[in-house]
Design a protein around this motif. Structure first.
Motif, PDB file in Angstrom:
ATOM      1  N   GLU A  74      -3.921  42.979   3.998  1.00 20.19           N
ATOM      2  CA  GLU A  74      -4.388  41.625   4.290  1.00 20.19           C
ATOM      3  C   GLU A  74      -3.712  40.640   3.356  1.00 20.19           C
ATOM      4  OE1 GLU A  74      -8.799  41.278   4.842  1.00 20.19           O
ATOM      5  OE2 GLU A  74      -8.623  43.446   4.481  1.00 20.19           O
ATOM      6  N   ILE A  75      -3.264  39.532   3.948  1.00 18.14           N
ATOM      7  CA  ILE A  75      -2.602  38.510   3.134  1.00 18.14           C
ATOM      8  C   ILE A  75      -3.374  37.205   3.271  1.00 18.14           C
ATOM      9  CG2 ILE A  75      -0.447  37.263   2.687  1.00 18.14           C
ATOM     10  CD1 ILE A  75       1.002  39.524   4.218  1.00 18.14           C
ATOM     11  N   ASP A  76      -3.825  36.685   2.138  1.00 19.86           N
ATOM     12  CA  ASP A  76      -4.484  35.385   2.110  1.00 19.86           C
ATOM     13  C   ASP A  76      -3.408  34.380   1.700  1.00 19.86           C
ATOM     14  OD1 ASP A  76      -5.806  33.089   1.555  1.00 19.86           O
ATOM     15  OD2 ASP A  76      -7.492  34.064   0.496  1.00 19.86           O
ATOM     16  N   VAL A  77      -2.891  33.653   2.723  1.00 20.23           N
ATOM     17  CA  VAL A  77      -1.729  32.802   2.479  1.00 20.23           C
ATOM     18  C   VAL A  77      -2.070  31.653   1.534  1.00 20.23           C
ATOM     19  CG1 VAL A  77       0.020  31.358   3.566  1.00 20.23           C
ATOM     20  CG2 VAL A  77      -0.780  33.430   4.713  1.00 20.23           C
TER      21      VAL A  77
ATOM     22  N   GLU B  19       7.962  38.066  -4.867  1.00 19.57           N
ATOM     23  CA  GLU B  19       7.516  39.220  -4.074  1.00 19.57           C
ATOM     24  C   GLU B  19       6.583  38.762  -2.969  1.00 19.57           C
ATOM     25  OE1 GLU B  19       7.835  42.717  -7.493  1.00 19.57           O
ATOM     26  OE2 GLU B  19       5.946  41.629  -7.210  1.00 19.57           O
ATOM     27  N   PHE B  20       5.723  37.786  -3.327  1.00 21.12           N
ATOM     28  CA  PHE B  20       4.810  37.271  -2.310  1.00 21.12           C
ATOM     29  C   PHE B  20       5.607  36.578  -1.201  1.00 21.12           C
ATOM     30  CE2 PHE B  20       2.129  34.230  -0.221  1.00 21.12           C
ATOM     31  CZ  PHE B  20       0.993  34.980   0.042  1.00 21.12           C
ATOM     32  N   ALA B  21       6.612  35.777  -1.604  1.00 20.91           N
ATOM     33  CA  ALA B  21       7.420  35.066  -0.621  1.00 20.91           C
ATOM     34  C   ALA B  21       8.128  36.050   0.311  1.00 20.91           C
ATOM     35  CB  ALA B  21       8.445  34.182  -1.324  1.00 20.91           C
ATOM     36  N   LEU B  22       8.591  37.156  -0.260  1.00 22.31           N
ATOM     37  CA  LEU B  22       9.282  38.170   0.537  1.00 22.31           C
ATOM     38  C   LEU B  22       8.323  38.826   1.529  1.00 22.31           C
ATOM     39  CD1 LEU B  22      11.692  40.006   1.127  1.00 22.31           C
ATOM     40  CD2 LEU B  22      11.142  41.319  -0.923  1.00 22.31           C
ATOM     41  N   LEU B  23       7.146  39.163   1.043  1.00 18.55           N
ATOM     42  CA  LEU B  23       6.159  39.801   1.919  1.00 18.55           C
ATOM     43  C   LEU B  23       5.728  38.835   3.021  1.00 18.55           C
ATOM     44  CD1 LEU B  23       4.296  42.203   2.536  1.00 18.55           C
ATOM     45  CD2 LEU B  23       2.585  41.174   1.024  1.00 18.55           C
ATOM     46  N   TYR B  24       5.551  37.587   2.646  1.00 15.24           N
ATOM     47  CA  TYR B  24       5.121  36.578   3.608  1.00 15.24           C
ATOM     48  C   TYR B  24       6.161  36.438   4.721  1.00 15.24           C
ATOM     49  CZ  TYR B  24       3.837  32.036   5.546  1.00 15.24           C
ATOM     50  OH  TYR B  24       3.502  31.037   6.401  1.00 15.24           O
ATOM     51  N   LEU B  25       7.442  36.414   4.323  1.00 18.69           N
ATOM     52  CA  LEU B  25       8.512  36.302   5.308  1.00 18.69           C
ATOM     53  C   LEU B  25       8.483  37.485   6.269  1.00 18.69           C
ATOM     54  CD1 LEU B  25      11.225  35.094   6.372  1.00 18.69           C
ATOM     55  CD2 LEU B  25      12.361  36.586   4.722  1.00 18.69           C
TER      56      LEU B  25
ATOM     57  N   GLU C 166      17.920  44.697  -1.631  1.00 20.34           N
ATOM     58  CA  GLU C 166      17.487  46.100  -1.602  1.00 20.34           C
ATOM     59  C   GLU C 166      16.510  46.390  -2.734  1.00 20.34           C
ATOM     60  OE1 GLU C 166      20.854  48.907  -1.602  1.00 20.34           O
ATOM     61  OE2 GLU C 166      21.858  47.290  -0.502  1.00 20.34           O
ATOM     62  N   VAL C 167      16.882  45.927  -3.923  1.00 23.61           N
ATOM     63  CA  VAL C 167      16.041  46.184  -5.090  1.00 23.61           C
ATOM     64  C   VAL C 167      14.684  45.500  -4.929  1.00 23.61           C
ATOM     65  CG1 VAL C 167      15.804  45.814  -7.567  1.00 23.61           C
ATOM     66  CG2 VAL C 167      17.990  46.555  -6.618  1.00 23.61           C
ATOM     67  N   ALA C 168      14.715  44.252  -4.453  1.00 20.46           N
ATOM     68  CA  ALA C 168      13.462  43.519  -4.280  1.00 20.46           C
ATOM     69  C   ALA C 168      12.558  44.229  -3.270  1.00 20.46           C
ATOM     70  CB  ALA C 168      13.754  42.089  -3.826  1.00 20.46           C
TER      71      ALA C 168
END
Lengths: 225, 470
Positions: free
Chosen positions: A132-135, A153-159, A190-192
């Motif tokens: 679950e993501i609370d934007v 990391e949050f920005a990457l997951l959100y994307l 890749e690393v991220a």
């Protein structure tokens, strides 16, 4: 959704048609500017993928004449990377511009963006499986457990989460998440992804972030086949 | 029509010759005229004095007549000389004028001293022949006055001067002609080295850039020119060599991924394989394609950046903030390799932000690649009157002094062992250098034992205009 591909290179036209059809679009192909313009005027397409260098009538000529009657969105493809070319294409009424050679996922992403009608609705909450993501509050939970992510990391997951099911290339990710708009030789993305996976997926049997080798990454419940 | 250099020089020299010779001619002619006429006048005066002396030995006007022969004898052998002796009352006693000059009434000064004669007076006879005349008063023994006049036509002198003038004209004309011809020939001869230089320049082609123009045969004035031409050739040759090397390296580097794709595909096709194998092959081919694509993009970027039309989208921003951002971009990589990245300083710069990021990213990627675990990479921005300076410094093996000058060369790879690795296509630092240079700045590399530092210097700017840059 019906698309028109105007491309004189036989192989390119073939794989564009096949790739786009497999992504769920109906695709017509024209091999020169004159036929392409004729088809574009006669039919109502949702989008035209247009090569700049064409026999008989080049891509710019096609757009110029097309704009007399229709406002169909146009995505230019070109092997020439001159800023003037880009500006010219956009001034004549092109909507986007993609440089050859391009990654197919990149093309697909551009096509989707151009076809997306109206503004993208800002979501407050995203979820997939037990994630679950609370934007708004920038909080992430998996199976009820709070996961601490850095802002990037949050920005990457959100994307990944907003583009669920869509393959995102490394270039796209670098551009969206870090605003780095050039291809570098580094494996930053890749690393991220690896570090994000360690926090999101490693402790769980159900993986959400998948690698599509050679193409990029996709966020989904099922691994793409 | 443009005159040749030889013709122009010959023309100028002949003009100078004509002018100087004419001037000399005029001066000489005038001097001679003055000399001749002065001499004639002096003779005339002496004659008058002589006559006066003779007359003053006599008693009366009548005696003058008696001694006419003595007086006239003075004029013998000079048919151009006319004599007249008259009384103060105007009675002519002797009038000797064999050439019919036509004596006029000359002014005579009264007897004041022994040498006193009247002024030399001039008139002409027969239309054009000049006549000079002098008169003097004399006193006879009986106390009566006498006027003695002598005149001489200057026909001989006039003839002489006319001839002299003709000779001067002829001399000036012929000397000028000779000067023009000789001058033209000499200039042509003097310009032979220029033609030699042109001929050797003509023989130089792209394939023969190593040939040079011979400086030993050139005159001193052309040494600089020849040396500049040779220096230009050296630079061109260097540029060509680099370009050639670049093409060779590029072809070589393209060969590897294309070879990989070809061999991998061939091997896959030799027998039927599982779908997973085919997938792996295709994915590997995509990776190789990406590699080729990146290389092409880098090469095109370098080519475009060197063209004068390349447009920078400059903006003013804080370089320190950008360093922070780039460090953040690499935080995953640095964390995985156990390297710390420390960012410090601020500097306002006026640059293309995208290109700035690209340059600094390449430097940081390079630094991270060569930094041992647990070490720290220092990124710093600083500002001075000269402009902004960005440095990226990392501990590590360092670069040999001999290689330091080459690190910014295209396709230079410090570590031969990894020359074909995916990690670097050998263009990263060349791109860094190009980006800094199109901003009017310089890229420097320093290396001591255990430390390598790269520095990018951007020129100072004022009100959004870069000082001293394109």
């Amino acid at each position: 959704m019906r698309l028109l591909v105007i491309e004189d290179e036989r192989k390119t036209a073939e794989y564009l048609q096949r790739g786009l059809e497999e992504s769920g679009y109906t695709v017509d192909v024209a091999n020169n500017g004159v036929d392409g313009l004729h088809l574009a005027v006669e039919n109502d397409y949702e989008l035209i993928v247009l090569d700049v260098m064409l026999p008989r009538l080049d891509g710019w000529g096609v757009v110029k004449q097309l704009r007399n009657t229709k406002e169909t969105p146009v995505l230019f493809l070109t092997a020439r990377d001159d800023v003037e070319d880009r500006v010219k294409g956009l001034e004549l009424g092109g909507d986007d511009y993609l440089l050859k050679p391009f990654a197919f996922v990149e093309l697909l992403a551009r096509v989707r963006t151009l076809l997306r009608r109206g503004p993208v609705r800002d979501v407050e909450h995203l979820s997939l499986g037990d994630l679950e993501i609370d934007v708004i509050r920038r909080r992430v939970r998996r199976a009820g457990q709070r996961i601490e992510l850095t802002p990037r990391e949050f920005a990457l997951l959100y994307l990944l989460a907003t583009r669920r099911g869509e393959v995102l290339s490394r270039t796209q990710i670098a551009s969206y998440v870090w605003d780095m708009n050039f291809d570098s030789d580094t494996n930053v993305v890749e690393v991220a992804i690896r570090r994000l996976r360690a926090k999101i997926d490693d402790a769980h049997a159900l993986k959400l972030i998948h690698t599509v080798r050679g193409m990029g990454y996709v966020f989904d419940i099922n691994e793409p086949n | 029509m443009r005159l040749s250099l030889s013709a122009r020089l010959a023309l100028i020299f002949s003009l100078i010759t004509v002018l100087s010779l004419s001037l000399a001619g005029v001066v000489l002619f005038n001097a001679l005229t003055h000399q001749l006429l002065g001499q004639g006048d002096l003779n005339l005066e002496l004659k008058v004095r002589h006559l006066r002396q003779l007359a003053e030995e006599l008693d009366s006007a009548a005696a003058i007549r008696d001694h006419q022969v003595r007086f006239v004898a003075l004029a013998l052998g000079d048919p151009d000389l006319a004599l007249r002796i008259e009384t103060a009352g105007g009675t002519v006693l002797i009038d000797h004028d064999p050439s019919h000059i036509g004596m006029i009434a000359l002014a005579a000064t009264p007897v004041a001293g022994r040498a006193a004669t009247g002024p030399v007076q001039q008139w002409t006879t027969g239309g054009t022949i000049p006549v000079h005349g002098v008169a003097s008063m004399a006193t006879l023994r009986d106390g009566s006055g006498l006027k003695i006049s002598a005149a001489r036509s200057m026909s001989d002198e006039a003839q002489l001067l006319n001839n002299y003038r003709d000779i001067i004209f002829a001399t000036v004309a012929s000397t000028t002609l000779i000067a023009v011809v000789l001058c033209y020939l000499f200039v042509r001869h003097a310009l032979v080295p220029l033609r030699t230089i042109a001929a050797s320049a003509q023989s130089i082609t792209a394939e023969r850039l190593d040939s040079r123009i011979d400086v030993s045969g050139a005159p001193l004035e052309l040494h600089d020119l020849v040396q500049s031409l040779n220096a230009m050739l050296r630079r061109l040759q260097h540029g060509f060599d680099r370009l050639w090397q670049f093409t060779v390296d590029l072809a070589h580097d393209l060969r590897t991924p294309i070879g990989n794709m070809r061999v991998a595909s061939e091997v896959a096709l030799t027998r039927t394989r599982s779908a997973t194998d085919y997938r792996a092959l295709l994915a590997s081919n995509i990776e190789e394609c990406d590699r080729v694509g990146r290389m092409i993009e880098s090469v095109l970027f370098l080519a475009r950046a060197e063209s004068p039309q390349f447009a920078l989208r400059r903006a003013e921003f804080d370089a320190g903030e950008e360093l922070q951002r780039i460090a953040e971009y690499f935080e995953g990589i640095s964390a995985e390799s156990g390297v710390h990245v420390r960012v410090s300083g601020r500097a306002q710069i006026y640059a293309d932000r995208e290109l700035f990021r690209r340059a600094v990213s390449n430097l940081l990627a390079n630094a991270l690649r060569h930094t041992p675990r647990d070490a720290t990479v220092l990124m710093a921005a600083s500002e001075s009157a000269q402009g902004a300076s960005i440095s990226v410094q990392n501990p590590g093996e360092g670069i040999a002094a001999a290689d330091l000058g080459k690190v910014f060369d295209r396709f230079y790879r410090g570590d031969e062992a990894r020359s074909n690795s995916d990690a670097s296509n050998g263009l990263g630092l060349a791109i860094v250098k190009t980006i800094v240079e199109i901003h009017g700045g310089t890229a420097l590399a320093r290396s001591d034992v255990g430390t390598t530092a790269f520095e990018l210097r951007f020129p100072a700017f004022r009100d959004g205009v870069a000082a001293g840059s394109s």
